[in-house]
Motif scaffolding. Structure first.
Motif, PDB file in Angstrom:
ATOM      1  N   ALA A  78       0.827  -1.206   0.000  1.00 47.14           N
ATOM      2  CA  ALA A  78       0.000   0.000   0.000  1.00 47.14           C
ATOM      3  C   ALA A  78       0.857   1.250   0.000  1.00 47.14           C
ATOM      4  N   LEU A  79       1.925   1.252   0.804  1.00 52.00           N
ATOM      5  CA  LEU A  79       2.813   2.417   0.848  1.00 52.00           C
ATOM      6  C   LEU A  79       3.524   2.601  -0.486  1.00 52.00           C
ATOM      7  N   ASP A  80       4.070   1.546  -1.044  1.00 52.05           N
ATOM      8  CA  ASP A  80       4.804   1.660  -2.300  1.00 52.05           C
ATOM      9  C   ASP A  80       3.903   2.188  -3.406  1.00 52.05           C
ATOM     10  N   ALA A  81       2.681   1.637  -3.495  1.00 59.45           N
ATOM     11  CA  ALA A  81       1.768   2.077  -4.548  1.00 59.45           C
ATOM     12  C   ALA A  81       1.349   3.522  -4.363  1.00 59.45           C
ATOM     13  N   ALA A  82       1.026   3.913  -3.127  1.00 59.02           N
ATOM     14  CA  ALA A  82       0.614   5.298  -2.868  1.00 59.02           C
ATOM     15  C   ALA A  82       1.761   6.263  -3.144  1.00 59.02           C
ATOM     16  N   ALA A  83       2.987   5.855  -2.771  1.00 61.93           N
ATOM     17  CA  ALA A  83       4.143   6.726  -2.999  1.00 61.93           C
ATOM     18  C   ALA A  83       4.454   6.878  -4.476  1.00 61.93           C
TER      19      ALA A  83
ATOM     20  N   LEU B  85      -1.601  -1.549 -15.045  1.00 68.08           N
ATOM     21  CA  LEU B  85      -2.457  -0.367 -15.144  1.00 68.08           C
ATOM     22  C   LEU B  85      -1.985   0.619 -16.202  1.00 68.08           C
ATOM     23  N   GLY B  86      -0.686   0.613 -16.479  1.00 68.28           N
ATOM     24  CA  GLY B  86      -0.142   1.573 -17.431  1.00 68.28           C
ATOM     25  C   GLY B  86      -0.006   2.965 -16.860  1.00 68.28           C
ATOM     26  N   ARG B  87       0.033   3.084 -15.546  1.00 67.67           N
ATOM     27  CA  ARG B  87       0.244   4.388 -14.899  1.00 67.67           C
ATOM     28  C   ARG B  87       0.905   4.153 -13.542  1.00 67.67           C
ATOM     29  N   GLY B  88       1.433   5.247 -12.991  1.00 67.89           N
ATOM     30  CA  GLY B  88       2.199   5.158 -11.757  1.00 67.89           C
ATOM     31  C   GLY B  88       3.684   5.181 -12.065  1.00 67.89           C
ATOM     32  N   ALA B  89       4.486   5.667 -11.115  1.00 61.54           N
ATOM     33  CA  ALA B  89       5.935   5.752 -11.308  1.00 61.54           C
ATOM     34  C   ALA B  89       6.523   4.357 -11.509  1.00 61.54           C
ATOM     35  N   ARG B  90       7.505   4.270 -12.385  1.00 66.36           N
ATOM     36  CA  ARG B  90       8.095   2.982 -12.719  1.00 66.36           C
ATOM     37  C   ARG B  90       9.048   2.471 -11.646  1.00 66.36           C
ATOM     38  N   ARG B  91       9.622   3.357 -10.869  1.00 65.61           N
ATOM     39  CA  ARG B  91      10.606   2.936  -9.873  1.00 65.61           C
ATOM     40  C   ARG B  91      10.075   3.202  -8.472  1.00 65.61           C
ATOM     41  N   SER B  92      10.345   2.268  -7.574  1.00 67.96           N
ATOM     42  CA  SER B  92       9.907   2.425  -6.188  1.00 67.96           C
ATOM     43  C   SER B  92      10.783   3.451  -5.467  1.00 67.96           C
ATOM     44  N   PRO B  93      10.169   4.371  -4.715  1.00 65.48           N
ATOM     45  CA  PRO B  93      10.956   5.348  -3.957  1.00 65.48           C
ATOM     46  C   PRO B  93      11.199   4.940  -2.514  1.00 65.48           C
ATOM     47  N   THR B  94      10.741   3.751  -2.103  1.00 63.16           N
ATOM     48  CA  THR B  94      10.678   3.468  -0.671  1.00 63.16           C
ATOM     49  C   THR B  94      12.025   3.204  -0.019  1.00 63.16           C
ATOM     50  N   ALA B  95      13.073   2.923  -0.791  1.00 63.75           N
ATOM     51  CA  ALA B  95      14.396   2.740  -0.187  1.00 63.75           C
ATOM     52  C   ALA B  95      14.935   4.042   0.389  1.00 63.75           C
ATOM     53  N   ARG B  96      14.347   5.154  -0.016  1.00 63.07           N
ATOM     54  CA  ARG B  96      14.789   6.475   0.474  1.00 63.07           C
ATOM     55  C   ARG B  96      13.711   7.150   1.320  1.00 63.07           C
ATOM     56  N   LEU B  97      12.700   6.371   1.751  1.00 58.29           N
ATOM     57  CA  LEU B  97      11.527   6.963   2.377  1.00 58.29           C
ATOM     58  C   LEU B  97      11.435   6.579   3.855  1.00 58.29           C
ATOM     59  N   PRO B  98      11.697   7.508   4.782  1.00 58.32           N
ATOM     60  CA  PRO B  98      11.526   7.193   6.205  1.00 58.32           C
ATOM     61  C   PRO B  98      10.042   7.054   6.554  1.00 58.32           C
TER      62      PRO B  98
END
Length: 501
Positions: free
Chosen positions: A47-52, A396-409
């Motif tokens: 849920a966090l990864d998708a929302a981010a 879905l064909g939308r949403g950022a391609r790369r996960s930002p969570t490795a840098r997300l506190p």
């Protein structure tokens, strides 16, 4: 200058009854890109990864956050020995990489370094194998970004070192020490994940059961009231319950059993004792020191035959005896059944590999708009979530391609130098990070005499963390409920806090 009432302070990702009602209204009216089923570490991480990544998200959990596998506080953000010893170098490197992210970015306040001791009195062959596995784990750790300085290396200690780390072990011989990262509390990590997802706009609904999926329509029962919502993709991350939405998915559940004993009975250890389970070369019993003067004796990887049970039975006399026998083999004064002050068991979802359940591998499978994820482990939840959301974005064909969570506190997280300056008791900082002063301001009365949990923690659980029941407060937002007698004394206090809302 008068201090503000903590209940008036806005907190990132606040979860309370009013927010829950708003989230349900918005979900019913507008639908979402992604509806995640399951409120454990994997589901909350997805849920966090998708929302981010900019997708609209709902997280639906039929009971409470961390109510399943992720409720138990003995899972580790550690390197372990099994994967290097089995030659699973890729899995060991992934664990090391994710552990470094947890310790440095995601939740530094919730993870601490912890030595694990394998004493020679368990058998010189056992400790030699542990040393080999530990050094292979070290090699995996230094090969990943952020891993080199995250933990000390594996090494041997003499009899004096064994006595200092684990005073209850039979004296006279040395042992091997390898290092891992212990989570302060698994459930606190899951709650922080869900709240951070909410801060990015995710609708977090506990007490919400997904009853079926028909194309883009999802059947939902919230507090027993049926409704229907729209979702582009449904991610089935319901742990051992995934087959309710995906009956054909292969599932190999394993049972984990834990006993709770007073730390004083083991000499108040400062390391985790690791000994082999009798009859196994790869499964260990771990005696893990806990905050509050307790130790958990735990074992996992016990295969479950037949269908997944609706209720997980508490540990029986045979399981208790087996755990105690494994640990007693290396203790100077054996533990007795009367020393066990609490016991709990749970199921973990594994995948089938080589005829045995494998918890380290996750499997993804699509069935129409439903993507089911099985397997994976709490220490690598973030990597699993990123892989799942990659597949969702492609679909879905939308949403950022790369996960930002490795840098997300997560909420409450901060670098160690910042945490060191937080004006609150250290115990609260370890559990709540930068939010500890708010918790402290909500009340410092003890929930149970002789324990450390405060009424302020219960109030914070209700007002900011979505707790709705006594069990939510005692079994997940705090750990009071793991000791049977303490839980009985705390029920009335928890009920009174719930009544304040």
């Amino acid at each position: 200058m008068p201090q503000p009432d903590p209940r008036d302070l806005a907190r990132p990702g606040t979860l309370d009854l009013r927010q829950r009602a708003r989230d349900l209204d918005r979900l019913t009216e507008h639908g979402v890109d992604v509806l995640v089923v399951g409120g454990g570490a994997t589901g909350a991480g997805i849920a966090l990864d998708a929302a981010a990544r900019g997708l609209t998200v709902a997280l639906c959990e039929r009971t409470d956050l961390a109510a399943g596998t992720s409720r138990w506080p003995s899972a580790l953000g550690s390197g372990g020995l099994r994967r290097p010893a089995r030659g699973q170098v890729g899995a060991a490197r992934q664990r090391a990489r994710e552990r470094a992210v947890l310790m440095r970015v995601t939740a530094p306040h919730l993870v601490r370094r912890l030595p694990f001791l394998v004493p020679d009195v368990a058998g010189r062959q056992v400790s030699a194998l542990a040393e080999l596995g530990g050094r292979l784990g070290d090699a995996a750790r230094v090969s990943v970004r952020g891993g080199r300085g995250s933990l000390p290396g594996t090494g041997r200690v003499g009899a004096e070192g064994v006595g200092r780390l684990l005073p209850a072990v039979r004296p006279g011989r040395g042992g091997v020490v390898f290092w891992g990262g212990q989570l302060e509390d698994d459930a606190r990590l899951v709650v922080a994940l869900a709240r951070t997802a909410a801060a990015f706009g995710a609708r977090v609904l506990t007490g919400a059961t997904v009853t079926g999926v028909d194309g883009g329509t999802v059947g939902l029962s919230v507090d027993g009231t049926p409704t229907a919502v729209r979702a582009g993709v449904v991610v089935n991350a319901a742990g051992v319950e995934v087959q309710q939405l995906a009956p054909d998915v292969g599932l190999a559940p394993v049972r984990e059993v834990h006993l709770v004993v007073p730390a004083a009975r083991l000499g108040r250890p400062i390391a985790a004792l690791t000994v082999p389970l009798p009859g196994s070369r790869t499964t260990s019993v771990v005696a893990l020191p806990q905050p509050g003067g307790l130790v958990h004796l735990g074992v996992t990887d016990e295969p479950v035959a037949g269908p997944v049970p609706d209720e997980v039975a508490e540990p029986g006399d045979a399981e208790v005896g087996r755990l105690l026998a494994a640990v007693n083999a290396v203790l100077a004064v054996p533990l007795q059944p009367a020393d066990v002050v609490g016991a709990f068991a749970g199921l973990r979802p594994g995948t089938r590999a080589g005829g045995a359940a494998d918890l380290s591998r996750q499997a993804l499978s699509w069935d129409g708009p439903v993507l089911t994820v099985v397997g994976g482990e709490l220490p690598t939840y973030r990597a699993t979530a990123a892989e799942v959301v990659d597949a969702v974005v492609d679909r879905l064909g939308r949403g950022a391609r790369r996960s930002p969570t490795a840098r997300l506190p997560l909420v409450g997280a901060a670098p160690e130098r910042v945490l060191a300056r937080v004006d609150a008791p250290a115990r609260l900082v370890h559990r709540y990070g930068t939010e500890a002063p708010v918790v402290a301001a909500l009340g410092d009365e003890l929930v149970v005499e002789g324990r450390e949990e405060t009424v302020g923690e219960l109030r914070f659980g209700v007002r900011f963390e979505g707790a709705r029941t006594v069990a939510d407060l005692l079994d997940r937002r705090t750990r009071t409920g793991l000791v049977t007698s303490d839980r009985e004394r705390a029920v009335a206090v928890a009920g009174a806090v719930l009544a304040e809302v």
